[in-house]
Design a protein around this motif. Sequence first.
Motif, PDB file in Angstrom:
ATOM      1  N   ILE A   1      11.585  -5.022   5.172  1.00 33.49           N
ATOM      2  CA  ILE A   1       9.940  -4.754   6.136  1.00 33.49           C
ATOM      3  C   ILE A   1      10.569  -6.315   6.334  1.00 33.49           C
ATOM      4  O   ILE A   1       9.688  -6.773   7.752  1.00 33.49           O
ATOM      5  CB  ILE A   1       9.671  -4.726   5.434  1.00 33.49           C
ATOM      6  CG1 ILE A   1       9.508  -2.905   4.937  1.00 33.49           C
ATOM      7  CG2 ILE A   1       8.023  -4.585   5.882  1.00 33.49           C
ATOM      8  CD1 ILE A   1       8.587  -2.827   3.392  1.00 33.49           C
TER       9      ILE A   1
ATOM     10  N   SER B   1       1.228  -3.372   8.203  1.00 32.35           N
ATOM     11  CA  SER B   1       1.288  -2.065   8.012  1.00 32.35           C
ATOM     12  C   SER B   1       1.517  -1.242   8.867  1.00 32.35           C
ATOM     13  O   SER B   1       2.104  -0.329   8.336  1.00 32.35           O
ATOM     14  CB  SER B   1       0.966  -2.070   6.255  1.00 32.35           C
ATOM     15  OG  SER B   1       1.427  -0.741   5.368  1.00 32.35           O
TER      16      SER B   1
ATOM     17  N   PHE C   1       6.553   3.351  -4.457  1.00 27.44           N
ATOM     18  CA  PHE C   1       7.051   3.916  -4.224  1.00 27.44           C
ATOM     19  C   PHE C   1       6.768   2.895  -2.106  1.00 27.44           C
ATOM     20  O   PHE C   1       6.412   3.175  -1.604  1.00 27.44           O
ATOM     21  CB  PHE C   1       7.130   4.813  -3.369  1.00 27.44           C
ATOM     22  CG  PHE C   1       8.043   5.531  -2.577  1.00 27.44           C
ATOM     23  CD1 PHE C   1       9.577   5.722  -2.799  1.00 27.44           C
ATOM     24  CD2 PHE C   1       8.126   6.039  -1.286  1.00 27.44           C
ATOM     25  CE1 PHE C   1      10.737   5.463  -1.990  1.00 27.44           C
ATOM     26  CE2 PHE C   1       8.592   6.086  -0.080  1.00 27.44           C
ATOM     27  CZ  PHE C   1      10.291   6.097  -0.997  1.00 27.44           C
ATOM     28  N   VAL C   2       8.289   1.768  -2.452  1.00 28.22           N
ATOM     29  CA  VAL C   2       8.826   1.129  -0.892  1.00 28.22           C
ATOM     30  C   VAL C   2       9.520   1.346  -0.665  1.00 28.22           C
ATOM     31  O   VAL C   2      10.914   1.584  -0.708  1.00 28.22           O
ATOM     32  CB  VAL C   2       8.353   0.066  -1.230  1.00 28.22           C
ATOM     33  CG1 VAL C   2       8.250  -1.509  -0.329  1.00 28.22           C
ATOM     34  CG2 VAL C   2       7.295  -1.300  -2.212  1.00 28.22           C
ATOM     35  N   VAL C   3       9.758   1.537   0.744  1.00 30.09           N
ATOM     36  CA  VAL C   3      10.583   1.831   1.732  1.00 30.09           C
ATOM     37  C   VAL C   3      10.257   1.332   3.066  1.00 30.09           C
ATOM     38  O   VAL C   3       9.104   1.184   4.153  1.00 30.09           O
ATOM     39  CB  VAL C   3      10.966   3.561   2.643  1.00 30.09           C
ATOM     40  CG1 VAL C   3       9.488   3.784   3.103  1.00 30.09           C
ATOM     41  CG2 VAL C   3      11.890   3.730   3.017  1.00 30.09           C
ATOM     42  N   CYS C   4      10.791   0.760   3.420  1.00 30.06           N
ATOM     43  CA  CYS C   4      10.623   0.058   5.479  1.00 30.06           C
ATOM     44  C   CYS C   4      11.117   1.037   6.288  1.00 30.06           C
ATOM     45  O   CYS C   4      11.599   1.994   6.799  1.00 30.06           O
ATOM     46  CB  CYS C   4      12.008  -0.661   5.976  1.00 30.06           C
ATOM     47  SG  CYS C   4      11.719  -0.964   7.133  1.00 30.06           S
ATOM     48  N   ALA C   5       9.458   1.923   6.992  1.00 31.16           N
ATOM     49  CA  ALA C   5       9.103   2.590   7.339  1.00 31.16           C
ATOM     50  C   ALA C   5       9.409   2.837   8.701  1.00 31.16           C
ATOM     51  O   ALA C   5       9.538   4.498   9.253  1.00 31.16           O
ATOM     52  CB  ALA C   5       7.123   3.281   7.507  1.00 31.16           C
TER      53      ALA C   5
ATOM     54  N   PRO D   1       0.788  -0.980   0.354  1.00 30.09           N
ATOM     55  CA  PRO D   1      -0.278   0.147   0.117  1.00 30.09           C
ATOM     56  C   PRO D   1       0.772   1.256   0.121  1.00 30.09           C
ATOM     57  O   PRO D   1       1.928   0.890   0.593  1.00 30.09           O
ATOM     58  CB  PRO D   1      -0.751   0.393   1.340  1.00 30.09           C
ATOM     59  CG  PRO D   1      -0.142  -0.484   2.168  1.00 30.09           C
ATOM     60  CD  PRO D   1       1.420  -1.664   0.996  1.00 30.09           C
TER      61      PRO D   1
ATOM     62  N   LEU E   1       2.500   4.309   1.365  1.00 25.56           N
ATOM     63  CA  LEU E   1       2.860   5.074   2.296  1.00 25.56           C
ATOM     64  C   LEU E   1       1.786   6.370   2.227  1.00 25.56           C
ATOM     65  O   LEU E   1       1.036   7.143   1.837  1.00 25.56           O
ATOM     66  CB  LEU E   1       3.838   5.920   2.899  1.00 25.56           C
ATOM     67  CG  LEU E   1       4.980   5.031   2.915  1.00 25.56           C
ATOM     68  CD1 LEU E   1       6.603   4.865   2.351  1.00 25.56           C
ATOM     69  CD2 LEU E   1       5.279   2.937   3.648  1.00 25.56           C
TER      70      LEU E   1
ATOM     71  N   GLU F   1       3.953  -0.003  10.816  1.00 20.69           N
ATOM     72  CA  GLU F   1       5.232   0.150  10.564  1.00 20.69           C
ATOM     73  C   GLU F   1       4.430   1.970  10.358  1.00 20.69           C
ATOM     74  O   GLU F   1       5.774   2.800  10.393  1.00 20.69           O
ATOM     75  CB  GLU F   1       5.203  -0.567   9.516  1.00 20.69           C
ATOM     76  CG  GLU F   1       5.630  -1.886   9.572  1.00 20.69           C
ATOM     77  CD  GLU F   1       5.131  -3.295   8.738  1.00 20.69           C
ATOM     78  OE1 GLU F   1       6.238  -4.110   8.587  1.00 20.69           O
ATOM     79  OE2 GLU F   1       5.420  -2.751   7.520  1.00 20.69           O
TER      80      GLU F   1
ATOM     81  N   ARG G   1       9.731  -8.401  10.174  1.00 19.29           N
ATOM     82  CA  ARG G   1       8.315  -8.728  10.542  1.00 19.29           C
ATOM     83  C   ARG G   1       8.181  -9.940  11.268  1.00 19.29           C
ATOM     84  O   ARG G   1       7.751 -10.773  12.039  1.00 19.29           O
ATOM     85  CB  ARG G   1       7.076  -9.266   9.671  1.00 19.29           C
ATOM     86  CG  ARG G   1       6.787  -7.505   9.011  1.00 19.29           C
ATOM     87  CD  ARG G   1       5.948  -7.458   7.944  1.00 19.29           C
ATOM     88  NE  ARG G   1       5.321  -6.145   7.371  1.00 19.29           N
ATOM     89  CZ  ARG G   1       4.498  -6.109   6.615  1.00 19.29           C
ATOM     90  NH1 ARG G   1       4.129  -7.193   5.543  1.00 19.29           N
ATOM     91  NH2 ARG G   1       4.155  -5.549   6.059  1.00 19.29           N
TER      92      ARG G   1
HETATM   93  N1  LIG Z   1       4.743   1.680   0.683  1.00 18.59           N
HETATM   94  C1  LIG Z   1       5.140   0.752   1.651  1.00 18.59           C
HETATM   95  O1  LIG Z   1       6.397   1.036   1.544  1.00 18.59           O
HETATM   96  N2  LIG Z   1       4.835  -0.053   2.355  1.00 18.59           N
HETATM   97  C2  LIG Z   1       5.369  -0.615   3.600  1.00 18.59           C
HETATM   98  N3  LIG Z   1       6.794  -0.005   4.108  1.00 18.59           N
HETATM   99  C3  LIG Z   1       6.221  -0.388   5.341  1.00 18.59           C
HETATM  100  O2  LIG Z   1       7.143  -0.317   6.231  1.00 18.59           O
HETATM  101  N4  LIG Z   1       4.964  -1.330   4.816  1.00 18.59           N
HETATM  102  C4  LIG Z   1       4.292  -0.793   4.016  1.00 18.59           C
HETATM  103  O3  LIG Z   1       3.516  -1.575   3.649  1.00 18.59           O
END
Ligand SMILES: NC(=O)N[C@H]1NC(=O)NC1=O
Length: 410
Positions: free
Chosen positions: A389, A316, A351-355, A300, A302, A319, A393
């Motif tokens: 991520i 998610s 865009f995906v990043v380890c939140a 999804p 952010l 995070e 988890r």
């Molecule tokens: N878009 C995105 O980066 N989503 C992911 N990042 C994260 O750390 N959890 C998510 O679902």
Amino acid sequence: MITMADVNQMDFEQFIERFGNVVEHCPLAAGAIWASRPFSDVNDIHECVSTFLDSLPYHGERSTSCVSTFLDSLPYHGERSTSCVSTFLDSLPYHGERSTPCVSTFLDSLPYHGERSTSCVSTFLDSLPYHGERSTSCVSTFLDSLPYHGERSTSCVSTFLDSLPYHGERSTSCVSTFLDSLPYHGERITSCVSTFLDSLPYHGERSTSCVSTFLDSLPYHGERSTSCVSTFLDSLPTRITSCVSTFLDSLPYHGERSTSCVSTFLDSLPYHGERSTSCVSTFLDSLPYHGRQAVLRVHPDLAGRVAQQGTLTSESAGEQRSAGLTELTEEERQQLTDQNQRYKAKFGFPFVVCARQNKKAAILSGLEERLRNDEDDELRTGLEEVKKITYLRLVDIVGPAEGRPETAED
Ligand SMILES: NC(=O)N[C@H]1NC(=O)NC1=O
């Protein structure tokens, strides 16, 4: 939290239930690694998930499609395009035995329609003589027929062979045996394609530099090859020009002509510099990458629509909360929405990043920076973020490995 002993005793359903979301919305990843039990610790599980992610092909249907697209794009006029391809192959040096017969068998075996190209590649491979060790001898004959320049052209042939689609049952073992014996040169495609072209017999000025210029000039995507193909052809000395252009001319013309199929063909060449010599890695590295896009696409945005609807997975949601994304100002939310849209428009995946390893300010500035990358970089970077991520988890479920911190630092 559960123990590793508990994990290793889980049946498939229990495993999917508990690990099905360590790669967001991807129970398939959990399903794919279940068979690798028993796991020794969280790192072991993580490594299996990462290996699985790395092995994902580019399209659901895997790399057959690029080769098929290329082969399917060849025109059919009764006799089909074999003759021009043979003209090209015939221009390779000849030493009596030469390899054209098996290559021609392949070309001759091409069936005409939709079903075609995967089977003809297999037919080609199947047509190689079998003597226990199978194809090495005729492939070597072919290689031996190429002129030798110290390093010879083996690497480009392996690049080509690596790009052939794989069908479980196929003749992988002999091809792998052959490929495993080939030297590997990190510099990869452009140099090996030029090595290959360089190896064509020549008399006089020859085309090394113009072929490299051509290859170097290829922009990365769709728009690509028309003008540079012409530049390439224009720059070639007459000898090679005639057979290459005969070949290219045989590609169908639909306004834009052959650009898409030539680039599809070039795109189908494997692309990982780090490739390994083991045959499994060679196979995995040669896969194209739509499957990787799919992994990114299930994530999804952010602070996006799914977050606002409150339908994020609990993983998610936690995070995104930890990065401060639930406390954005209206201005920050607008900025992130706008950047997410631009990112998706450019790359076709979110865009995906380890939140959990970032705070909102770093996410906003990082996103702006990553927008400047190309698709290959982003596919790789996004997948590395997915792995981080996933690691965190997994640690939530089974705890960290001994002596290892609860972070996803490399
Ligand atoms: N878009 C995105 O980066 N989503 C992911 N990042 C994260 O750390 N959890 C998510 O679902």
